[in-house]
Structure formats: structure tokens, C-alpha cells
Design a protein around this motif. Sequence first.
Motif, PDB file in Angstrom:
ATOM      1  N   GLY A  65       0.782  -1.228   0.000  1.00  0.00           N
ATOM      2  CA  GLY A  65       0.000   0.000   0.000  1.00  0.00           C
ATOM      3  C   GLY A  65       0.814   1.277   0.000  1.00  0.00           C
ATOM      4  N   ASN A  66       2.095   1.204   0.349  1.00  0.00           N
ATOM      5  CA  ASN A  66       2.944   2.397   0.287  1.00  0.00           C
ATOM      6  C   ASN A  66       3.305   2.770  -1.142  1.00  0.00           C
ATOM      7  OD1 ASN A  66       4.456  -0.079   0.325  1.00  0.00           O
ATOM      8  ND2 ASN A  66       6.323   1.114   0.542  1.00  0.00           N
ATOM      9  N   ILE A  67       3.099   1.836  -2.075  1.00  0.00           N
ATOM     10  CA  ILE A  67       3.432   2.070  -3.484  1.00  0.00           C
ATOM     11  C   ILE A  67       2.173   2.079  -4.345  1.00  0.00           C
ATOM     12  CG2 ILE A  67       4.704   1.185  -5.485  1.00  0.00           C
ATOM     13  CD1 ILE A  67       6.708  -0.043  -3.455  1.00  0.00           C
ATOM     14  N   PHE A  68       1.359   1.050  -4.196  1.00  0.00           N
ATOM     15  CA  PHE A  68       0.120   0.981  -4.983  1.00  0.00           C
ATOM     16  C   PHE A  68      -0.842   0.030  -4.298  1.00  0.00           C
ATOM     17  CE2 PHE A  68      -2.794  -0.437  -8.253  1.00  0.00           C
ATOM     18  CZ  PHE A  68      -3.089   0.745  -8.923  1.00  0.00           C
ATOM     19  N   ARG A  69      -2.085   0.447  -4.181  1.00  0.00           N
ATOM     20  CA  ARG A  69      -3.125  -0.389  -3.585  1.00  0.00           C
ATOM     21  C   ARG A  69      -4.167  -0.690  -4.655  1.00  0.00           C
ATOM     22  NH1 ARG A  69      -4.372  -1.584   1.516  1.00  0.00           N
ATOM     23  NH2 ARG A  69      -2.940  -0.016   2.362  1.00  0.00           N
ATOM     24  N   GLY A  70      -4.337  -1.975  -4.959  1.00  0.00           N
ATOM     25  CA  GLY A  70      -5.219  -2.375  -6.035  1.00  0.00           C
ATOM     26  C   GLY A  70      -6.645  -1.913  -5.866  1.00  0.00           C
ATOM     27  N   LEU A  71      -7.173  -2.016  -4.632  1.00  0.00           N
ATOM     28  CA  LEU A  71      -8.561  -1.640  -4.401  1.00  0.00           C
ATOM     29  C   LEU A  71      -8.768  -0.150  -4.638  1.00  0.00           C
ATOM     30  CD1 LEU A  71     -11.224  -2.933  -3.591  1.00  0.00           C
ATOM     31  CD2 LEU A  71     -10.703  -2.384  -1.208  1.00  0.00           C
ATOM     32  N   ALA A  72      -7.768   0.653  -4.250  1.00  0.00           N
ATOM     33  CA  ALA A  72      -7.870   2.094  -4.464  1.00  0.00           C
ATOM     34  C   ALA A  72      -7.817   2.419  -5.959  1.00  0.00           C
ATOM     35  CB  ALA A  72      -6.743   2.819  -3.737  1.00  0.00           C
ATOM     36  N   GLY A  73      -6.963   1.710  -6.690  1.00  0.00           N
ATOM     37  CA  GLY A  73      -6.893   1.917  -8.128  1.00  0.00           C
ATOM     38  C   GLY A  73      -8.198   1.563  -8.807  1.00  0.00           C
ATOM     39  N   SER A  74      -8.822   0.466  -8.343  1.00  0.00           N
ATOM     40  CA  SER A  74     -10.104   0.047  -8.896  1.00  0.00           C
ATOM     41  C   SER A  74     -11.184   1.092  -8.620  1.00  0.00           C
ATOM     42  CB  SER A  74     -10.499  -1.303  -8.288  1.00  0.00           C
ATOM     43  OG  SER A  74     -11.770  -1.709  -8.748  1.00  0.00           O
ATOM     44  N   ALA A  75     -11.139   1.672  -7.418  1.00  0.00           N
ATOM     45  CA  ALA A  75     -12.137   2.684  -7.059  1.00  0.00           C
ATOM     46  C   ALA A  75     -12.028   3.923  -7.931  1.00  0.00           C
ATOM     47  CB  ALA A  75     -11.980   3.061  -5.587  1.00  0.00           C
ATOM     48  N   GLN A  76     -10.842   4.150  -8.497  1.00  0.00           N
ATOM     49  CA  GLN A  76     -10.639   5.325  -9.350  1.00  0.00           C
ATOM     50  C   GLN A  76     -10.862   5.009 -10.829  1.00  0.00           C
ATOM     51  OE1 GLN A  76      -6.810   7.046  -8.424  1.00  0.00           O
ATOM     52  NE2 GLN A  76      -7.183   6.911  -6.217  1.00  0.00           N
ATOM     53  N   GLY A  77     -11.431   3.841 -11.099  1.00  0.00           N
ATOM     54  CA  GLY A  77     -11.823   3.522 -12.465  1.00  0.00           C
ATOM     55  C   GLY A  77     -10.954   2.501 -13.170  1.00  0.00           C
ATOM     56  N   MET A  78      -9.876   2.059 -12.544  1.00  0.00           N
ATOM     57  CA  MET A  78      -9.022   1.052 -13.166  1.00  0.00           C
ATOM     58  C   MET A  78      -9.680  -0.327 -13.060  1.00  0.00           C
ATOM     59  SD  MET A  78      -5.006   0.285 -12.293  1.00  0.00           S
ATOM     60  CE  MET A  78      -4.556   1.943 -12.814  1.00  0.00           C
ATOM     61  N   GLU A  79      -9.468  -1.131 -14.073  1.00  0.00           N
ATOM     62  CA  GLU A  79     -10.024  -2.483 -14.048  1.00  0.00           C
ATOM     63  C   GLU A  79      -9.440  -3.248 -12.866  1.00  0.00           C
ATOM     64  OE1 GLU A  79     -10.450  -6.606 -14.609  1.00  0.00           O
ATOM     65  OE2 GLU A  79      -8.521  -5.713 -15.138  1.00  0.00           O
ATOM     66  N   ARG A  80     -10.290  -3.895 -12.055  1.00  0.00           N
ATOM     67  CA  ARG A  80      -9.892  -4.441 -10.760  1.00  0.00           C
ATOM     68  C   ARG A  80      -8.766  -5.470 -10.860  1.00  0.00           C
ATOM     69  NH1 ARG A  80     -11.839  -5.668  -5.439  1.00  0.00           N
ATOM     70  NH2 ARG A  80     -10.048  -6.692  -4.457  1.00  0.00           N
ATOM     71  N   THR A  81      -8.858  -6.380 -11.797  1.00  0.00           N
ATOM     72  CA  THR A  81      -7.834  -7.418 -11.890  1.00  0.00           C
ATOM     73  C   THR A  81      -6.467  -6.819 -12.191  1.00  0.00           C
ATOM     74  OG1 THR A  81      -9.475  -9.038 -12.652  1.00  0.00           O
ATOM     75  CG2 THR A  81      -7.167  -9.538 -13.080  1.00  0.00           C
ATOM     76  N   THR A  82      -6.425  -5.877 -13.128  1.00  0.00           N
ATOM     77  CA  THR A  82      -5.166  -5.209 -13.455  1.00  0.00           C
ATOM     78  C   THR A  82      -4.628  -4.457 -12.243  1.00  0.00           C
ATOM     79  OG1 THR A  82      -5.793  -4.965 -15.779  1.00  0.00           O
ATOM     80  CG2 THR A  82      -4.086  -3.479 -14.942  1.00  0.00           C
ATOM     81  N   ALA A  83      -5.503  -3.752 -11.552  1.00  0.00           N
ATOM     82  CA  ALA A  83      -5.085  -2.997 -10.370  1.00  0.00           C
ATOM     83  C   ALA A  83      -4.515  -3.926  -9.303  1.00  0.00           C
ATOM     84  CB  ALA A  83      -6.260  -2.205  -9.814  1.00  0.00           C
ATOM     85  N   ASP A  84      -5.138  -5.076  -9.103  1.00  0.00           N
ATOM     86  CA  ASP A  84      -4.635  -6.018  -8.093  1.00  0.00           C
ATOM     87  C   ASP A  84      -3.268  -6.571  -8.477  1.00  0.00           C
ATOM     88  OD1 ASP A  84      -6.758  -5.669  -6.429  1.00  0.00           O
ATOM     89  OD2 ASP A  84      -7.689  -7.613  -6.787  1.00  0.00           O
ATOM     90  N   TYR A  85      -3.067  -6.854  -9.752  1.00  0.00           N
ATOM     91  CA  TYR A  85      -1.748  -7.328 -10.181  1.00  0.00           C
ATOM     92  C   TYR A  85      -0.681  -6.252  -9.956  1.00  0.00           C
ATOM     93  CZ  TYR A  85      -3.280 -11.782 -12.165  1.00  0.00           C
ATOM     94  OH  TYR A  85      -3.772 -13.053 -12.320  1.00  0.00           O
ATOM     95  N   MET A  86      -1.039  -5.011 -10.184  1.00  0.00           N
ATOM     96  CA  MET A  86      -0.100  -3.924  -9.927  1.00  0.00           C
ATOM     97  C   MET A  86       0.253  -3.867  -8.435  1.00  0.00           C
ATOM     98  SD  MET A  86      -1.681  -1.003 -12.441  1.00  0.00           S
ATOM     99  CE  MET A  86      -0.527   0.275 -11.936  1.00  0.00           C
ATOM    100  N   GLY A  87      -0.755  -4.076  -7.581  1.00  0.00           N
ATOM    101  CA  GLY A  87      -0.504  -4.123  -6.146  1.00  0.00           C
ATOM    102  C   GLY A  87       0.417  -5.269  -5.769  1.00  0.00           C
ATOM    103  N   MET A  88       0.264  -6.416  -6.426  1.00  0.00           N
ATOM    104  CA  MET A  88       1.152  -7.559  -6.163  1.00  0.00           C
ATOM    105  C   MET A  88       2.597  -7.215  -6.502  1.00  0.00           C
ATOM    106  SD  MET A  88      -1.045 -10.778  -7.624  1.00  0.00           S
ATOM    107  CE  MET A  88      -2.816 -10.602  -7.722  1.00  0.00           C
ATOM    108  N   LEU A  89       2.801  -6.510  -7.606  1.00  0.00           N
ATOM    109  CA  LEU A  89       4.160  -6.118  -7.991  1.00  0.00           C
ATOM    110  C   LEU A  89       4.757  -5.157  -6.970  1.00  0.00           C
ATOM    111  CD1 LEU A  89       3.722  -5.669 -11.857  1.00  0.00           C
ATOM    112  CD2 LEU A  89       4.558  -7.660 -10.610  1.00  0.00           C
ATOM    113  N   ALA A  90       3.914  -4.313  -6.376  1.00  0.00           N
ATOM    114  CA  ALA A  90       4.403  -3.404  -5.330  1.00  0.00           C
ATOM    115  C   ALA A  90       4.927  -4.185  -4.135  1.00  0.00           C
ATOM    116  CB  ALA A  90       3.286  -2.457  -4.901  1.00  0.00           C
ATOM    117  N   THR A  91       4.278  -5.310  -3.809  1.00  0.00           N
ATOM    118  CA  THR A  91       4.755  -6.111  -2.670  1.00  0.00           C
ATOM    119  C   THR A  91       6.125  -6.725  -2.963  1.00  0.00           C
ATOM    120  OG1 THR A  91       3.770  -8.269  -3.292  1.00  0.00           O
ATOM    121  CG2 THR A  91       2.351  -6.700  -2.125  1.00  0.00           C
TER     122      THR A  91
END
Length: 248
Positions: A65-91
Motif C-alpha cells: 500500500g505504500n506504493i500501490f493499492r489495487g482496491l484504491a486503483g479500482s475505485a478510481q476507475g481502473m479495471e480491478r484485476t489489473t489494479a490487483d496485479y499492480m498491487g502484487m508487484l508493489a509487494t
Amino acid sequence: MTLPTTSPTRSSGTAYRRVMLKISGEALMGDQGFGLHPPTVHRIAAEVKSVHDMGVEICMVIGGGNIFRGLAGSAQGMERTTADYMGMLATVMNALAMQSALEELGVFTRVISAIRMDEVAEPYIRRRAVRHLEKKRVCIFAAGTGNPYFTTDTAATLRANEMNCEAIFKGTKVDGVYDKDPVKHADAKRYENVSYDDVLAKRLGVMDASAIALARDNNLPIIVFSLDTPGGFRGILAGEGTYTRVQG
């Protein structure tokens, strides 16, 4: 043919032999509003080393979450699956930073990713991960479960069960679980012990519901403590300190 045991070896000075440490990505950013704060990363690494020096085998899962949070990205209009994968890369980025800090302190560490990226991390193979722990290496599990829609809380609980950990240590900014936010409410009361069912029913926010249910189904205790207290992680392993124990 007898298969080798995967049970952890009893350590000295503590009731725990193998544990999972779950921390948020925000814990690594210190007083900054974003990213990594190297002095904070090194401070947490020193806490981990102090427990490792007790002979405890340590797994870690760090949020992103200090770099990217998938759920927050999804809330801003990003496709949820893509946003979650981006969050995984942040971890993975956070895991590599912690690995670097630990190895500077002389602690052999392996980053093990649920998403294959062989140039920077090992793929998740359960028996190999167990062997790393038996050799007293810290294992940092990155990229969550490798699947969207699952949080790093659930990933930590899943890996803790797979690694036969005896407890999950959830490092937070407060010294346990309270009936309400202690930062906002001076009369908030801390639980010494609380059941999985109460955590779910009262929405106490220890971990997400899937993680709590998975811990409950496998009777895996969750110890909630303050990661900001110097020596807190080691102190609890030594039977001291303030914390909340979540169990059935």
C-alpha cells in the motif's frame, strides 16, 4: 521411503519455533506519505534480526500500500484485476527492499514470489521454502497469493498454514486490538484476548474476513502488536510486552 519432516526445530528462549510476520506496506514509509523510507526499513529489519538471533524461523509477508493499492486503483476507475496485479508487484518491491536490509545485517533471506519473475525472486515451491526455513533463512513471500481479489492478509494466513507456522504476528501502529480506534477515542479499550468470531462479528479490523476465517479453520493464533515499539517483536517472543491474542 520416509519423507523428511517439515516441523520447525524448537528455538531457545521462546515458545515459538516458526512464525509469520505480517506488516503493511505503509509501515515501510515512515513519516513519508509514499514509498520507502530506508531508515525505517532498516529499523524493522533489525527487529526481525533480533528474533532470528533467538533461533526462531521467520516468514514474512509485506503489503504494497505504500506504493500501490489495487482496491484504491479500482475505485478510481481502473479495471480491478489489473489494479490487483499492480498491487502484487508493489509487494515484490517492498520484499526486495527488506531482503537487502536484512542481508546487510547478515541474515540470509529469500524472496519467494507467487508470480514468476526468476531474475529477481524465486518461484513459490512449498518444499523449497520449508527447506530455506530449516536452514534458518528468512523467507519473504511476495506477490500475494498470485491471484486478484485476495489481500496480503489472506496470503500471509495461507503461507503461514502451508509453512506450519505456529502463529501470525501482525505488526501495526497500536499495541493490540481495541474496541474502537484508540487514536480517535481516548476511552478505547484493548482486548487481551479475542475470538475469531468476535473479530468478524464486531468488525474489529484485525485482518480481512477471509484471512480471519482461514486462521479460525486451522486454529492459527494471530498476535497483534505494535511494530513501532522498539524491541516489541522480540519482547513478545520472549513472553513480555503488550499485545492482543486472537484465537478461538
